[in-house]
Design a protein around this motif. Structure first.
Motif, PDB file in Angstrom:
ATOM      1  N   TYR A  58       0.860  -1.135  -0.160  1.00 16.69           N
ATOM      2  CA  TYR A  58      -0.079  -0.057  -0.112  1.00 16.69           C
ATOM      3  C   TYR A  58       1.294   1.398   0.185  1.00 16.69           C
ATOM      4  CZ  TYR A  58      -3.741  -3.816   0.850  1.00 16.69           C
ATOM      5  OH  TYR A  58      -4.819  -4.177   1.221  1.00 16.69           O
ATOM      6  N   PRO A  59       0.237   2.149  -0.649  1.00 15.34           N
ATOM      7  CA  PRO A  59       1.101   3.843  -0.569  1.00 15.34           C
ATOM      8  C   PRO A  59       1.436   4.234   1.211  1.00 15.34           C
ATOM      9  CG  PRO A  59      -0.622   3.585  -1.586  1.00 15.34           C
ATOM     10  CD  PRO A  59      -0.976   2.518  -1.098  1.00 15.34           C
ATOM     11  N   LYS A  60       2.731   4.547   1.306  1.00 25.04           N
ATOM     12  CA  LYS A  60       3.369   4.809   2.454  1.00 25.04           C
ATOM     13  C   LYS A  60       3.889   6.161   2.360  1.00 25.04           C
ATOM     14  CE  LYS A  60       4.992   0.039   2.733  1.00 25.04           C
ATOM     15  NZ  LYS A  60       3.887  -0.467   1.483  1.00 25.04           N
ATOM     16  N   MET A  61       3.412   6.666   3.916  1.00 27.88           N
ATOM     17  CA  MET A  61       4.290   7.371   4.869  1.00 27.88           C
ATOM     18  C   MET A  61       5.386   6.876   5.383  1.00 27.88           C
ATOM     19  SD  MET A  61       1.584  10.731   5.148  1.00 27.88           S
ATOM     20  CE  MET A  61       0.981  10.510   6.841  1.00 27.88           C
ATOM     21  N   VAL A  62       6.969   7.460   4.749  1.00 31.85           N
ATOM     22  CA  VAL A  62       8.245   7.324   6.012  1.00 31.85           C
ATOM     23  C   VAL A  62       8.524   7.965   6.722  1.00 31.85           C
ATOM     24  CG1 VAL A  62      10.587   6.102   5.248  1.00 31.85           C
ATOM     25  CG2 VAL A  62       8.300   5.601   3.585  1.00 31.85           C
ATOM     26  N   VAL A  63       8.119   7.704   7.432  1.00 34.08           N
ATOM     27  CA  VAL A  63       8.711   8.451   9.142  1.00 34.08           C
ATOM     28  C   VAL A  63      10.071   8.080   9.467  1.00 34.08           C
ATOM     29  CG1 VAL A  63       8.376   9.222  11.534  1.00 34.08           C
ATOM     30  CG2 VAL A  63       6.644   8.367   9.859  1.00 34.08           C
ATOM     31  N   LEU A  64      11.180   9.762   9.213  1.00 33.97           N
ATOM     32  CA  LEU A  64      12.565   9.511   9.247  1.00 33.97           C
ATOM     33  C   LEU A  64      13.031   9.495  10.409  1.00 33.97           C
ATOM     34  CD1 LEU A  64      13.528   9.634   6.048  1.00 33.97           C
ATOM     35  CD2 LEU A  64      13.282   7.274   6.713  1.00 33.97           C
ATOM     36  N   ARG A  65      13.964   9.509  11.335  1.00 32.31           N
ATOM     37  CA  ARG A  65      14.271  10.134  12.245  1.00 32.31           C
ATOM     38  C   ARG A  65      15.328  10.495  12.145  1.00 32.31           C
ATOM     39  NH1 ARG A  65      11.958  10.229  18.522  1.00 32.31           N
ATOM     40  NH2 ARG A  65      12.876  11.386  19.456  1.00 32.31           N
ATOM     41  N   ARG A  66      16.075   8.998  12.023  1.00 32.12           N
ATOM     42  CA  ARG A  66      17.873   9.739  12.222  1.00 32.12           C
ATOM     43  C   ARG A  66      18.764   9.708  10.440  1.00 32.12           C
ATOM     44  NH1 ARG A  66      16.179   6.841  16.398  1.00 32.12           N
ATOM     45  NH2 ARG A  66      16.336   4.656  14.775  1.00 32.12           N
ATOM     46  N   PRO A  67      19.654  10.238  10.891  1.00 34.46           N
ATOM     47  CA  PRO A  67      19.983  10.169   8.570  1.00 34.46           C
ATOM     48  C   PRO A  67      20.201   8.819   8.441  1.00 34.46           C
ATOM     49  CG  PRO A  67      20.860  11.945   9.995  1.00 34.46           C
ATOM     50  CD  PRO A  67      20.353  11.083  11.273  1.00 34.46           C
ATOM     51  N   GLY A 125       6.146   1.672  -2.610  1.00 36.18           N
ATOM     52  CA  GLY A 125       5.047   2.716  -2.541  1.00 36.18           C
ATOM     53  C   GLY A 125       5.483   4.270  -1.620  1.00 36.18           C
ATOM     54  N   VAL A 126       6.149   4.683  -1.665  1.00 37.41           N
ATOM     55  CA  VAL A 126       6.649   6.191  -1.087  1.00 37.41           C
ATOM     56  C   VAL A 126       5.737   7.240  -0.942  1.00 37.41           C
ATOM     57  CG1 VAL A 126       7.917   7.598   0.019  1.00 37.41           C
ATOM     58  CG2 VAL A 126       9.072   4.754  -0.574  1.00 37.41           C
ATOM     59  N   VAL A 127       4.994   7.547  -1.042  1.00 36.84           N
ATOM     60  CA  VAL A 127       3.983   9.160  -1.092  1.00 36.84           C
ATOM     61  C   VAL A 127       4.234  10.145  -0.148  1.00 36.84           C
ATOM     62  CG1 VAL A 127       2.374   7.411  -2.205  1.00 36.84           C
ATOM     63  CG2 VAL A 127       2.112   8.583  -0.064  1.00 36.84           C
ATOM     64  N   ALA A 128       4.958   9.880   0.589  1.00 39.02           N
ATOM     65  CA  ALA A 128       5.866  11.152   1.417  1.00 39.02           C
ATOM     66  C   ALA A 128       6.659  10.918   2.016  1.00 39.02           C
ATOM     67  CB  ALA A 128       4.480  11.585   2.149  1.00 39.02           C
ATOM     68  N   VAL A 129       7.510  12.102   2.116  1.00 36.41           N
ATOM     69  CA  VAL A 129       8.297  11.167   3.777  1.00 36.41           C
ATOM     70  C   VAL A 129       8.479  12.598   5.037  1.00 36.41           C
ATOM     71  CG1 VAL A 129      11.180  11.842   4.677  1.00 36.41           C
ATOM     72  CG2 VAL A 129      10.014  10.139   1.684  1.00 36.41           C
ATOM     73  N   ILE A 130       8.103  12.305   6.005  1.00 38.97           N
ATOM     74  CA  ILE A 130       8.230  12.883   7.517  1.00 38.97           C
ATOM     75  C   ILE A 130       9.057  12.904   8.512  1.00 38.97           C
ATOM     76  CG2 ILE A 130       6.757  13.456   9.613  1.00 38.97           C
ATOM     77  CD1 ILE A 130       5.163  13.141   6.775  1.00 38.97           C
ATOM     78  N   SER A 131       9.590  13.803   8.239  1.00 39.95           N
ATOM     79  CA  SER A 131      11.199  13.859   8.894  1.00 39.95           C
ATOM     80  C   SER A 131      11.666  14.366   9.914  1.00 39.95           C
ATOM     81  CB  SER A 131      12.298  14.343   7.680  1.00 39.95           C
ATOM     82  OG  SER A 131      12.514  15.266   7.336  1.00 39.95           O
ATOM     83  N   TRP A 132      12.225  14.146  10.912  1.00 40.05           N
ATOM     84  CA  TRP A 132      12.768  14.983  11.961  1.00 40.05           C
ATOM     85  C   TRP A 132      14.414  16.134  11.717  1.00 40.05           C
ATOM     86  CZ3 TRP A 132      11.378  14.089  16.967  1.00 40.05           C
ATOM     87  CH2 TRP A 132      10.694  13.821  17.274  1.00 40.05           C
ATOM     88  N   ASP A 133      14.469  15.400  10.346  1.00 40.78           N
ATOM     89  CA  ASP A 133      15.441  16.731  10.402  1.00 40.78           C
ATOM     90  C   ASP A 133      15.213  16.757   8.596  1.00 40.78           C
ATOM     91  OD1 ASP A 133      18.114  18.434   9.990  1.00 40.78           O
ATOM     92  OD2 ASP A 133      19.268  16.654  10.615  1.00 40.78           O
ATOM     93  N   ALA A 134      16.199  17.160   7.535  1.00 42.54           N
ATOM     94  CA  ALA A 134      16.267  17.284   6.500  1.00 42.54           C
ATOM     95  C   ALA A 134      16.607  16.600   5.861  1.00 42.54           C
ATOM     96  CB  ALA A 134      17.180  19.451   6.123  1.00 42.54           C
ATOM     97  N   PHE A 135      16.094  14.955   5.749  1.00 42.07           N
ATOM     98  CA  PHE A 135      16.317  14.244   4.468  1.00 42.07           C
ATOM     99  C   PHE A 135      14.775  14.493   3.605  1.00 42.07           C
ATOM    100  CE2 PHE A 135      16.063  11.911   9.074  1.00 42.07           C
ATOM    101  CZ  PHE A 135      17.698  12.313   9.426  1.00 42.07           C
ATOM    102  N   GLY A 136      16.061  14.043   2.255  1.00 41.59           N
ATOM    103  CA  GLY A 136      14.695  14.034   1.681  1.00 41.59           C
ATOM    104  C   GLY A 136      14.576  13.094   0.202  1.00 41.59           C
ATOM    105  N   HIS A 137      13.418  12.538   0.000  1.00 40.15           N
ATOM    106  CA  HIS A 137      13.508  11.840  -1.651  1.00 40.15           C
ATOM    107  C   HIS A 137      13.178  12.650  -2.388  1.00 40.15           C
ATOM    108  CE1 HIS A 137      11.475   8.486  -3.143  1.00 40.15           C
ATOM    109  NE2 HIS A 137      12.172   7.387  -2.318  1.00 40.15           N
TER     110      HIS A 137
END
Length: 172
Positions: free
Chosen positions: A110-119, A130-142
């Motif tokens: 299924y489509p996913k929002m990926v939560v990233l805490r650490r580099p 199926g990554v549709v968005a990234v939710i980050s604690w820092d300036a990570f990108g995709h």
């Protein structure tokens, strides 16, 4: 015809903030008039829902395959077997969920929002589909998907609401 729900997974490593993020999003989505169902994957643990000594626990310990409890305000049913995610989603939709947020189940499609805490968590982006968005604690990108700060719940909620509207058009 069976009801269909829009499904969106929220995935990330342990302690990335998935549950906290979902708890902040749910009221904003419900306030928009959308019934939210939530499915949580317990990654390998054998969770306990009912309490030792209570009637439901006693029935389950006695060997009942299914135990349900209902009151004036809520109902819960516990099954003594794992269920595949598609069946859980189908049941949520049948119970009236319009949007099903799924925490975990990284291997599902299924489509996913990926939560990233650490580099170092960025590796997860190459391990899931199926990554549709990234939710980050820092300036990570995709490349190719929106990236939101974990603290910007209003923008994340707007993304989820837009995703829901687009999904309803696709399933309607």
């Amino acid at each position: 015809m069976a009801r269909e729900a829009v499904v969106l997974q929220i995935v990330g490593y342990s302690d990335s903030g998935k549950t906290t993020l979902m708890a902040k999003l749910i009221p904003l989505i419900e306030e928009a008039g959308i019934r939210v169902g939530v499915i949580k994957h317990d990654g390998g643990h054998d969770f306990e829902w009912d309490q030792p000594g209570k009637d439901t626990w006693t029935y389950r310990e006695a060997g009942a395959s299914l135990v349900a409890i209902t009151s004036r305000t809520k109902t819960a049913m516990l099954e003594q077997r794992p269920l595949p995610l598609p069946e859980l989603i189908e049941r949520m939709a049948a119970a009236g969920a319009e949007l099903v947020l799924v925490e975990g189940f990284k291997r599902e499609s299924y489509p996913k929002m990926v939560v990233l805490r650490r580099p170092e968590d960025q590796e997860l982006l190459s391990l899931v589909s199926g990554v549709v968005a990234v939710i980050s604690w820092d300036a990570f990108g995709h490349p190719g998907v929106p990236v939101f700060s974990v603290n910007d719940r209003e923008r994340v909620a707007r993304f989820v609401l837009d995703y829901y509207e687009a999904g309803k058009k696709g399933t309607g």
